[in-house]
Design a protein around this motif. Structure first.
Motif, PDB file in Angstrom:
ATOM      1  N   ALA A  17       0.846  -1.200   0.000  1.00  0.00           N
ATOM      2  CA  ALA A  17       0.000   0.000   0.000  1.00  0.00           C
ATOM      3  C   ALA A  17       0.880   1.248   0.000  1.00  0.00           C
ATOM      4  O   ALA A  17       0.666   2.190  -0.764  1.00  0.00           O
ATOM      5  CB  ALA A  17      -0.932  -0.020   1.206  1.00  0.00           C
ATOM      6  N   LYS A  18       1.889   1.219   0.861  1.00  0.00           N
ATOM      7  CA  LYS A  18       2.791   2.368   0.994  1.00  0.00           C
ATOM      8  C   LYS A  18       3.541   2.617  -0.314  1.00  0.00           C
ATOM      9  O   LYS A  18       3.588   3.749  -0.805  1.00  0.00           O
ATOM     10  CB  LYS A  18       3.768   2.089   2.135  1.00  0.00           C
ATOM     11  N   ASP A  19       4.088   1.537  -0.881  1.00  0.00           N
ATOM     12  CA  ASP A  19       4.852   1.659  -2.132  1.00  0.00           C
ATOM     13  C   ASP A  19       4.018   2.295  -3.240  1.00  0.00           C
ATOM     14  O   ASP A  19       4.553   2.937  -4.147  1.00  0.00           O
ATOM     15  CB  ASP A  19       5.298   0.273  -2.636  1.00  0.00           C
ATOM     16  N   ASN A  20       2.710   2.060  -3.184  1.00  0.00           N
ATOM     17  CA  ASN A  20       1.857   2.545  -4.270  1.00  0.00           C
ATOM     18  C   ASN A  20       1.008   3.755  -3.875  1.00  0.00           C
ATOM     19  O   ASN A  20       0.082   4.140  -4.602  1.00  0.00           O
ATOM     20  CB  ASN A  20       0.965   1.401  -4.775  1.00  0.00           C
ATOM     21  N   GLY A  21       1.288   4.286  -2.700  1.00  0.00           N
ATOM     22  CA  GLY A  21       0.594   5.494  -2.260  1.00  0.00           C
ATOM     23  C   GLY A  21      -0.897   5.308  -2.031  1.00  0.00           C
ATOM     24  O   GLY A  21      -1.692   6.228  -2.250  1.00  0.00           O
ATOM     25  N   LYS A  33      -0.569  -2.271  -6.925  1.00  0.00           N
ATOM     26  CA  LYS A  33      -0.084  -1.579  -8.112  1.00  0.00           C
ATOM     27  C   LYS A  33      -1.274  -1.231  -9.017  1.00  0.00           C
ATOM     28  O   LYS A  33      -1.408  -0.112  -9.515  1.00  0.00           O
ATOM     29  CB  LYS A  33       0.905  -2.489  -8.859  1.00  0.00           C
ATOM     30  N   ALA A  34      -2.163  -2.209  -9.185  1.00  0.00           N
ATOM     31  CA  ALA A  34      -3.341  -1.996 -10.038  1.00  0.00           C
ATOM     32  C   ALA A  34      -4.279  -0.954  -9.425  1.00  0.00           C
ATOM     33  O   ALA A  34      -4.878  -0.144 -10.146  1.00  0.00           O
ATOM     34  CB  ALA A  34      -4.073  -3.325 -10.228  1.00  0.00           C
ATOM     35  N   LEU A  35      -4.401  -0.957  -8.111  1.00  0.00           N
ATOM     36  CA  LEU A  35      -5.282   0.006  -7.431  1.00  0.00           C
ATOM     37  C   LEU A  35      -4.783   1.430  -7.612  1.00  0.00           C
ATOM     38  O   LEU A  35      -5.577   2.373  -7.682  1.00  0.00           O
ATOM     39  CB  LEU A  35      -5.342  -0.294  -5.933  1.00  0.00           C
ATOM     40  N   ALA A  36      -3.460   1.569  -7.660  1.00  0.00           N
ATOM     41  CA  ALA A  36      -2.865   2.919  -7.737  1.00  0.00           C
ATOM     42  C   ALA A  36      -3.015   3.529  -9.126  1.00  0.00           C
ATOM     43  O   ALA A  36      -2.869   4.737  -9.292  1.00  0.00           O
ATOM     44  CB  ALA A  36      -1.394   2.850  -7.343  1.00  0.00           C
ATOM     45  N   LYS A  37      -3.316   2.693 -10.121  1.00  0.00           N
ATOM     46  CA  LYS A  37      -3.375   3.184 -11.502  1.00  0.00           C
ATOM     47  C   LYS A  37      -4.530   4.162 -11.725  1.00  0.00           C
ATOM     48  O   LYS A  37      -5.598   3.971 -11.162  1.00  0.00           O
ATOM     49  CB  LYS A  37      -3.552   1.993 -12.459  1.00  0.00           C
TER      50      LYS A  37
END
Ligand SMILES: Cc1ncc(COP(=O)(O)O)c(C=O)c1O
Ligand SMILES: NCC(=O)CCC(=O)O
Length: 433
Positions: free
Chosen positions: A345-349, A429-433
């Motif tokens: 979560a952190k990596d992807n904000g 990663k997909a959520l952050a897109k």
């Protein structure tokens, strides 16, 4: 490659034309995760689910808690086979119910007397009746967002499924029944004090999930919270009932009450103690339990109550749970998984808050702490819905609601956790897109 779910679609269509809404419990629908066709399962084995299209999933739903030993655990299967050979339902006293009750009391000595029923709903419903009989009072204090099954009185400010379906206060409950329920926020002693100072004389019981599992996993904020809840109830002449349907045998071999060194008057239990078969149980102080017929004037009964199949499966489940290291293993694996979720979560904000207690945890989408129902409601439902589907499409099953928990079982392997950690990294990663 997207998963092929053709057979699930067909089966669910068929289900909808004969079973109301296609589901036998509303929680199983995908209404609160943005819709979609519920995956129809064909088989469970260990930590895995196999759907009707042959897709494989790692299961963290655990049937909403009971499957602490995963699916088709050999010890459970053997107990069921043996019990089936001896006949599954007698309608008379039997040895298995005595042995099982003795084992529960050995683990939780507060259970001076016990009664077995068939669901958590029945267990809680009966504790309320018994508390009313004992005190001669009618009102019940419950905590907003706690879920205590679907008896009429308990469908007021109910979390979990009712909240997910948008009906925390169910239709069909009479105003007089709902009027007997006083609701206060969890983790808020002044609010409980105030409610009891107004209604105290007519309150039969304060009913609480000692560690909440129904607006996600929420522990008491302080080590003394539950003691204060019990003391306040007693100071006003009311009983205190712990609903341990989720918590009993979830975090250690015993009750949540024991973790906080407190003694409620009555307990309701279910889920894990049946090893996956239908069960509920309630029990507690002998003088209070003696309200129940045949010893007392309060009535509770059941054709299926204490059936040897559920009793012997429950005994088998406890046998496995008693093995050294069982709970440490669930705690360790859940801790590792949560660390990976938080890192991804952190990596992807993506802002999340995770509440974990032992092998059970909830991932909330929001950066605020979740300590009560309002906090849980204020988390992001739409992102949770996406999260749910991204996980399912990559072979991870969790409950389709932001108000439920992930349950790590005794049979999840380190490889399961590794695989889940990989999936989770991809999902964020997909959520952050
Ligand atoms: C805390 C709690 N109490 C009671 C119930 C009701 O149990 P059942 O679904 O077995 O009726 C549940 C779950 O469903 C629960 O989580
Ligand atoms: N935590 C809530 C439940 O376990 C409910 C399950 C159901 O209603 O199917």
């Amino acid at each position: 490659m997207p998963m092929n779910r053709t057979q699930s679609e067909l089966w669910f269509k068929r289900a909808q034309s004969v079973i109301l809404g296609g589901v036998n419990s509303p929680s199983r629908s995908y209404k609160s995760v943005g819709g979609g066709t519920p995956i129809v399962m064909a088989k469970g084995e260990g930590s895995k689910f196999y759907d009707v299209d042959g897709n494989v999933y790692i299961d963290y739903l655990a049937a909403y808690g009971p499957s602490v030993l995963g699916h088709a655990h050999p010890h459970i299967t053997q107990a069921i086979e043996r019990a089936a050979r001896d006949g599954i339902l007698y309608g008379t006293p039997a040895t298995s119910e005595v042995e099982f009750a003795e084992q529960l009391r050995a683990a939780i000595p507060d259970l001076e007397r016990i009664r077995f029923v068939n669901s958590g709903t029945e267990a809680v419903m009966t504790t309320i009746r018994v508390a009313r009989a004992y005190t001669g009072r009618t009102k019940i204090v419950k905590f907003a967002g706690c879920y205590h099954g679907h008896s009429d009185a308990m469908l007021v400010a109910a979390g979990s499924g009712p909240s997910s379906m948008g009906v925390p206060d169910s239709a069909g409950v009479t105003p007089s029944t709902a009027g007997e329920i006083i609701t206060v926020p969890f983790n808020d002693i002044p609010a409980l004090q105030e409610a009891l100072s107004i209604h105290g004389d007519s309150v039969a019981a304060v009913l609480v999930e000692p560690i909440v599992g129904n607006f996600g996993m929420v522990a008491p904020e302080s080590d003394t919270y539950l003691r204060q809840v019990i003391d306040l109830a007693h100071n006003h002449g009311a009983l205190c009932v712990f609903d341990e349907v989720i918590t009993a045998f979830r975090f250690h071999y015993g009750s949540a009450a024991q973790l906080y060194n407190v003694h409620p008057d009555l307990y309701a239990m279910g889920k894990i103690i049946g090893g996956g078969l239908p069960i509920g149980a309630y029990g507690g102080r002998k003088d209070i339990m003696e309200q129940v017929a045949p010893l007392g004037p309060a009535y509770q009964a059941g054709t299926m109550a204490g059936n040897p199949l559920s009793m012997r499966t429950g005994i088998a489940c406890l046998e496995v749970l008693r093995q050294p290291g069982t709970y440490e293993g669930m705690d360790r694996k859940a801790k590792r998984l949560v660390a990976a979720i938080e890192a991804a979560a952190k990596d992807n904000g993506v802002a999340i808050t995770v509440n974990r207690i032992g092998g059970a945890f909830t991932v909330y989408f929001g950066s605020h702490p979740v300590r009560n129902y309002d906090d849980a409601m204020a988390t992001d439902s739409a992102t949770f819905g996406k999260f749910f589907h991204l996980l399912a499409d990559r072979g991870i099953i969790i409950a389709p609601s932001k108000y439920e928990a992930w349950f790590v079982s005794a049979v999840h392997t380190d490889e399961d956790i590794d695989e889940t950690c990989r999936v989770v990294a991809d999902v964020f990663k997909a959520l952050a897109k």
